[in-house]
Design an enzyme around this catalytic site. Structure first.
Site, PDB file in Angstrom:
ATOM      1  N   GLN A  92     -84.239   1.819  58.462  1.00 22.83           N
ATOM      2  CA  GLN A  92     -84.080   0.946  59.628  1.00 22.83           C
ATOM      3  C   GLN A  92     -85.136  -0.157  59.625  1.00 22.83           C
ATOM      4  O   GLN A  92     -86.093  -0.118  58.857  1.00 22.83           O
ATOM      5  CB  GLN A  92     -84.203   1.798  60.900  1.00 22.83           C
ATOM      6  CG  GLN A  92     -85.456   2.663  60.909  1.00 22.83           C
ATOM      7  CD  GLN A  92     -85.313   3.950  61.724  1.00 22.83           C
ATOM      8  OE1 GLN A  92     -84.312   4.185  62.393  1.00 22.83           O
ATOM      9  NE2 GLN A  92     -86.333   4.787  61.682  1.00 22.83           N
ATOM     10  N   ASP A 126     -85.951  14.303  69.967  1.00 24.83           N
ATOM     11  CA  ASP A 126     -86.474  13.029  70.484  1.00 24.83           C
ATOM     12  C   ASP A 126     -86.026  11.951  69.507  1.00 24.83           C
ATOM     13  O   ASP A 126     -86.792  11.469  68.679  1.00 24.83           O
ATOM     14  CB  ASP A 126     -88.011  13.156  70.533  1.00 24.83           C
ATOM     15  CG  ASP A 126     -88.696  11.859  70.938  1.00 24.83           C
ATOM     16  OD1 ASP A 126     -88.006  10.885  71.271  1.00 24.83           O
ATOM     17  OD2 ASP A 126     -89.941  11.841  70.904  1.00 24.83           O
ATOM     18  N   SER A 127     -84.752  11.616  69.602  1.00 25.04           N
ATOM     19  CA  SER A 127     -84.142  10.752  68.587  1.00 25.04           C
ATOM     20  C   SER A 127     -83.742   9.405  69.144  1.00 25.04           C
ATOM     21  O   SER A 127     -83.817   9.162  70.345  1.00 25.04           O
ATOM     22  CB  SER A 127     -82.886  11.435  68.039  1.00 25.04           C
ATOM     23  OG  SER A 127     -81.825  11.295  68.972  1.00 25.04           O
ATOM     24  N   THR A 128     -83.282   8.531  68.262  1.00 22.43           N
ATOM     25  CA  THR A 128     -82.662   7.273  68.654  1.00 22.43           C
ATOM     26  C   THR A 128     -81.264   7.563  69.202  1.00 22.43           C
ATOM     27  O   THR A 128     -80.850   8.718  69.315  1.00 22.43           O
ATOM     28  CB  THR A 128     -82.583   6.332  67.434  1.00 22.43           C
ATOM     29  OG1 THR A 128     -82.020   7.061  66.342  1.00 22.43           O
ATOM     30  CG2 THR A 128     -83.962   5.844  67.027  1.00 22.43           C
ATOM     31  N   ASP A 129     -80.545   6.510  69.559  1.00 18.67           N
ATOM     32  CA  ASP A 129     -79.195   6.645  70.111  1.00 18.67           C
ATOM     33  C   ASP A 129     -78.255   7.316  69.094  1.00 18.67           C
ATOM     34  O   ASP A 129     -78.521   7.296  67.895  1.00 18.67           O
ATOM     35  CB  ASP A 129     -78.643   5.253  70.475  1.00 18.67           C
ATOM     36  CG  ASP A 129     -79.513   4.552  71.509  1.00 18.67           C
ATOM     37  OD1 ASP A 129     -80.144   5.253  72.326  1.00 18.67           O
ATOM     38  OD2 ASP A 129     -79.563   3.310  71.491  1.00 18.67           O
ATOM     39  N   PRO A 176     -78.629   7.101  61.792  1.00 20.25           N
ATOM     40  CA  PRO A 176     -79.175   8.380  61.314  1.00 20.25           C
ATOM     41  C   PRO A 176     -79.141   9.491  62.363  1.00 20.25           C
ATOM     42  O   PRO A 176     -79.131  10.667  62.019  1.00 20.25           O
ATOM     43  CB  PRO A 176     -80.620   8.048  60.931  1.00 20.25           C
ATOM     44  CG  PRO A 176     -80.861   6.620  61.237  1.00 20.25           C
ATOM     45  CD  PRO A 176     -79.579   5.999  61.659  1.00 20.25           C
ATOM     46  N   HIS A 224     -92.083  10.513  77.531  1.00 25.35           N
ATOM     47  CA  HIS A 224     -92.755  11.579  76.775  1.00 25.35           C
ATOM     48  C   HIS A 224     -93.085  12.783  77.648  1.00 25.35           C
ATOM     49  O   HIS A 224     -92.952  13.928  77.210  1.00 25.35           O
ATOM     50  CB  HIS A 224     -94.012  11.026  76.084  1.00 25.35           C
ATOM     51  CG  HIS A 224     -93.676  10.161  74.911  1.00 25.35           C
ATOM     52  ND1 HIS A 224     -94.253   8.937  74.692  1.00 25.35           N
ATOM     53  CD2 HIS A 224     -92.791  10.347  73.903  1.00 25.35           C
ATOM     54  CE1 HIS A 224     -93.746   8.413  73.585  1.00 25.35           C
ATOM     55  NE2 HIS A 224     -92.857   9.243  73.090  1.00 25.35           N
TER      56      HIS A 224
END
Lengths: 284, 284
Positions: free
Chosen positions: A35, A160-163, A167, A66
């Site tokens: 990315q 705790d990921s991206t949309d 990936p 967080h």
């Protein structure tokens, strides 16, 4: 009109909206194997990290995300020792997890090492626990990691990921939740960032269904404000193997031996309340 | 870059941020004696009203604001009969107030008649209670109205105003709160929109101090999501002459004879929870 030299703008096509932060300068732009990572110095929000054009965090408001990704799940588990963080490359979640004295290990499995290396450089306060002997870093695929994990090994898994595009897509599937369920111990809990209650209701419903189908006995969504994500309203979805997820160690949360800026037991209970439209949407 | 012909953008200088909505067309632009009113048809948020460049509401998310400006205060009062709305020209708050069967009158005092006339035309669903015989409209200055009100006349005063600049500035002063206090009956309650808990902490603290100095025995701030206002996180501040504002008519709220999309008793309790930083900021 907001000139590109002065503003960072994220467009959310799905919501027909955009939001922008006034910037002083771009500090770094790196194209990794996964990315594009950019970091800006903003006027009023401290530093800002974007991945593929989507804002991940700013100095000013990341405490909301967080704290809500870590403290509710950890105070819901009766005695969390072994914690796994999938994604979370900025290390802010790891830092919050390691504030809990009972945690014996926190493994962070982030696919893109560059996110962590750049965070160490540009967001040092988020990485302040990286040298804690209980911390371990694995820069590999989280989906594979959970599939290969020893059954019953973890007390808590934090996604705790991206949309759910690119990936991170495989992190929102029933198969992944089955693997998490197997990797969790008896009282095991999974928590995952689950997008905006206003904009992503379909995703939330799919997650609830997939988590239940994967064998989790209870699923609850917790809402919280998150100004730099679309709609400014975000959520974390908690899935438990056995627990009633509306109960938590309130006394321990009250007497927590660390500082928080958003979280407290009242906020924990509040986050469990669901808007009427979400009750209707989720059928619960 | 977001071309002005396709996007409406609101810049919040104070926060160094901006947010934008994709528009299909501008429906109307009127310069009144008080302000500039614009209404747009957006791609995904229905119609949007802006005053002097600041977004007031959209079809899609105004339910959050209007429900939270009316139901918590009305279910906190033991028996609200006479209600005054200061501002609220779009009539959305009035509509929610009149859903409470015990309310005998709701007077709306909006300084700019054009806000209401344009809302009747472009936001008819918000104005669906305008012909209710309990509704009365006065297009005059709300500050003056409260000063001249008969002592003890109202049960609830709702201040549904623009930001504390321009015509609304006088609505955020101790003198105005003193006048409200005098115009309220024994169990009287005041509620006022009080900006963003993240961005406007100084204003919140000043409001708490001024309301207490004006004689109110209890002051509580309730948070809620509001995507189209800066930071996406907004608040209403409740001031009571005698009550403990954390208690409300839960059974009546549960059995409410009308539909809500956000509000329910769980959300009411949740809204009363305060983030740690706000506890610290407000010293309570």
């Amino acid at each position: 009109m907001l000139p590109e030299t002065e503003w960072f703008t994220e467009i959310c096509d799905e919501a027909g909206s955009a939001f922008s932060f006034k910037i002083k300068e771009k500090l770094v732009e790196v194209q990794t194997g996964f990315q594009k990572i950019e970091i800006f110095e903003t006027e009023k929000w401290g530093r800002l990290m974007a991945i593929d054009g989507f804002i991940m965090l700013t100095d000013r408001d990341n405490f909301l995300y967080h704290e809500m990704m870590s403290h509710p799940v950890l105070f819901t588990h009766p005695d969390p020792g072994r914690v796994l963080v999938i994604g979370g490359g900025d290390c802010g979640t790891l830092r919050e997890v390691l504030q809990h004295p009972g945690v014996t290990s926190c493994e962070q499995v982030e696919i893109d090492e560059q996110v962590t290396r750049l965070s160490e450089q540009y967001f040092p306060e988020l990485c302040s626990a990286n040298n804690d002997p209980r911390a371990a870093f694995h820069f590999v695929d989280g989906i594979r990691w959970v599939k290969d994990a020893e059954p019953g090994h973890y007390d808590v898994i934090i996604v705790d990921s991206t949309d759910p595009i690119g990936p991170a897509q495989g992190l929102f599937t029933e198969q992944f939740y089955r693997d998490c369920h197997r990797a969790l111990g008896e009282d095991g809990l999974l928590v995952q960032q689950s997008e905006s209650p206003l904009i992503h209701q379909r995703l939330l419903k799919e997650m609830h269904t997939a988590m239940a189908d994967a064998g989790f006995a209870a699923v609850n969504t917790l809402g919280f404000p998150q100004p730099v994500y679309p709609s400014g309203w975000w959520s974390a979805t908690l899935a438990g193997k056995t627990s009633d997820l509306t109960r938590f160690r309130e006394q321990d949360a009250t007497q927590r031996p660390f500082e928080t800026r958003y979280y407290n037991p009242g906020i924990h209970r509040a986050a469990l309340a669901m808007p009427t439209f979400l009750h209707q949407q989720l059928g619960k």
